[in-house]
Scaffold this motif. Structure first.
Motif, PDB file in Angstrom:
ATOM      1  N   SER A   3     -24.747  47.057 -10.194  1.00 53.68           N
ATOM      2  CA  SER A   3     -23.717  46.258 -11.579  1.00 53.68           C
ATOM      3  C   SER A   3     -23.330  44.968 -11.785  1.00 53.68           C
ATOM      4  O   SER A   3     -22.383  44.597 -12.233  1.00 53.68           O
ATOM      5  CB  SER A   3     -22.627  47.484 -12.113  1.00 53.68           C
ATOM      6  OG  SER A   3     -22.288  47.528 -10.525  1.00 53.68           O
ATOM      7  N   ARG A  25     -21.372  39.181 -13.041  1.00 56.42           N
ATOM      8  CA  ARG A  25     -20.691  39.137 -14.219  1.00 56.42           C
ATOM      9  C   ARG A  25     -19.373  38.601 -14.232  1.00 56.42           C
ATOM     10  O   ARG A  25     -19.309  39.110 -15.281  1.00 56.42           O
ATOM     11  CB  ARG A  25     -20.281  41.286 -14.301  1.00 56.42           C
ATOM     12  CG  ARG A  25     -20.076  41.988 -15.434  1.00 56.42           C
ATOM     13  CD  ARG A  25     -20.898  43.344 -15.346  1.00 56.42           C
ATOM     14  NE  ARG A  25     -21.974  43.475 -15.315  1.00 56.42           N
ATOM     15  CZ  ARG A  25     -22.252  43.926 -16.686  1.00 56.42           C
ATOM     16  NH1 ARG A  25     -21.804  43.448 -17.605  1.00 56.42           N
ATOM     17  NH2 ARG A  25     -24.062  43.920 -16.545  1.00 56.42           N
ATOM     18  N   GLU A  59     -15.196  46.645 -20.013  1.00 53.81           N
ATOM     19  CA  GLU A  59     -16.241  47.249 -19.090  1.00 53.81           C
ATOM     20  C   GLU A  59     -17.322  46.654 -19.885  1.00 53.81           C
ATOM     21  O   GLU A  59     -18.100  45.980 -19.032  1.00 53.81           O
ATOM     22  CB  GLU A  59     -16.022  47.707 -17.858  1.00 53.81           C
ATOM     23  CG  GLU A  59     -14.241  48.306 -17.374  1.00 53.81           C
ATOM     24  CD  GLU A  59     -12.953  49.161 -17.877  1.00 53.81           C
ATOM     25  OE1 GLU A  59     -14.133  49.474 -19.403  1.00 53.81           O
ATOM     26  OE2 GLU A  59     -12.236  48.668 -17.600  1.00 53.81           O
ATOM     27  N   ARG A  60     -18.103  47.208 -20.835  1.00 53.26           N
ATOM     28  CA  ARG A  60     -19.406  46.964 -20.992  1.00 53.26           C
ATOM     29  C   ARG A  60     -19.402  46.445 -22.698  1.00 53.26           C
ATOM     30  O   ARG A  60     -20.403  46.605 -23.153  1.00 53.26           O
ATOM     31  CB  ARG A  60     -19.826  48.700 -20.743  1.00 53.26           C
ATOM     32  CG  ARG A  60     -20.115  48.759 -18.998  1.00 53.26           C
ATOM     33  CD  ARG A  60     -21.290  47.520 -18.764  1.00 53.26           C
ATOM     34  NE  ARG A  60     -20.854  48.179 -17.656  1.00 53.26           N
ATOM     35  CZ  ARG A  60     -21.631  47.658 -16.546  1.00 53.26           C
ATOM     36  NH1 ARG A  60     -22.222  46.554 -16.250  1.00 53.26           N
ATOM     37  NH2 ARG A  60     -22.132  48.068 -15.546  1.00 53.26           N
ATOM     38  N   SER A 156     -22.837  45.158 -26.702  1.00 51.68           N
ATOM     39  CA  SER A 156     -23.298  45.504 -25.164  1.00 51.68           C
ATOM     40  C   SER A 156     -22.995  44.150 -24.371  1.00 51.68           C
ATOM     41  O   SER A 156     -23.409  43.484 -25.151  1.00 51.68           O
ATOM     42  CB  SER A 156     -24.602  46.259 -25.027  1.00 51.68           C
ATOM     43  OG  SER A 156     -24.637  45.808 -23.517  1.00 51.68           O
ATOM     44  N   ASP A 158     -24.343  43.747 -21.823  1.00 55.73           N
ATOM     45  CA  ASP A 158     -25.581  43.558 -21.027  1.00 55.73           C
ATOM     46  C   ASP A 158     -26.637  42.463 -20.719  1.00 55.73           C
ATOM     47  O   ASP A 158     -27.226  42.601 -19.497  1.00 55.73           O
ATOM     48  CB  ASP A 158     -26.090  45.185 -21.172  1.00 55.73           C
ATOM     49  CG  ASP A 158     -24.985  46.308 -20.558  1.00 55.73           C
ATOM     50  OD1 ASP A 158     -24.523  45.757 -19.462  1.00 55.73           O
ATOM     51  OD2 ASP A 158     -26.112  47.205 -21.160  1.00 55.73           O
TER      52      ASP A 158
END
Length: 220
Positions: A3, A25, A59-60, A156, A158
């Motif tokens: 993560s 990240r 956070e995402r 997102s 990601d």
């Protein structure tokens, strides 16, 4: 998947200047936290459209907002969001080696229109607090009518590409080093100035502490 690492995809793979790329990240989050204006790229009626807008994040997810009439905020379509900070000009001995010290993030994904009332209010709070911490609690919060007139998109975090360049020019050990020319970095910084009151304010209206304390602080 770790993560703490960003996945490498066909859209985020670093093909050039790979040494400036990052999959951490934490680097992505630091770049996002250092700014509050992004550029939202989307295709509207077959044509590319890039819109500058403020943003916030959790956070995402990255959140952007605007009028319900905005064509760029329809949602449900692929978008690209970029955030860039310029930290200085890299002035080399040759024009070819000139460059920029920078931090940048490019986020890809499908923008989702936020319809849940609680998530929408929470997203708008994050957006407000991201630009001016403390302002959500200080100012009047949006009414139902204002919320209905506002579109909030969630994207997102990601799938993102991060690049960072720091340091001196790259030609210090090459033939051009013998030219006797100055080379180096011209730094660029932004600093918050003194708050300027609305002329219509009563003169005794105090500047709230969460705004006053930003005067003289470095931005970015």
């Amino acid at each position: 998947m770790d993560s703490d690492q960003l996945p490498e995809t066909g859209l985020t793979r670093h093909r050039r200047l790979r040494d400036q790329g990052s999959l951490d990240r934490a680097d992505l989050e630091a770049i996002l936290d250092a700014g509050f204006v992004c550029h939202l790229g989307v295709v509207v009626e077959g044509r590319p459209l890039v819109v500058p807008t403020v943003y916030g994040r959790d956070e995402r997810h990255l959140y952007v907002h605007g009028s319900v009439a905005s064509r760029s905020l329809a949602g449900g379509t692929p978008v690209c969001v970029t955030v860039t900070h310029v930290d200085g000009l890299v002035l080399a001995r040759s024009v070819f080696e000139h460059g920029v010290n920078y931090r940048s993030a490019v986020i890809h994904g499908e923008a989702r229109k936020v319809t849940d009332p609680e998530e929408k209010l929470a997203g708008l709070r994050r957006l407000t607090e991201h630009a001016t911490p403390g302002q959500w609690s200080y100012a009047r919060q949006p009414s139902r009518k204002e919320l209905a007139a506002t579109t909030l998109l969630a994207l997102s975090l990601d799938e993102a590409s991060v690049k960072i360049r720091t340091g001196a020019p790259d030609d210090g050990d090459g033939p051009d080093a013998e030219l006797g020319l100055w080379a180096g970095v011209l730094p660029l910084t932004s600093v918050w100035g003194a708050p300027v009151p609305d002329p219509s304010l009563p003169p005794e209206t105090p500047i709230p502490s969460h705004i006053a304390r930003r005067e003289g602080a470095r931005h970015g």
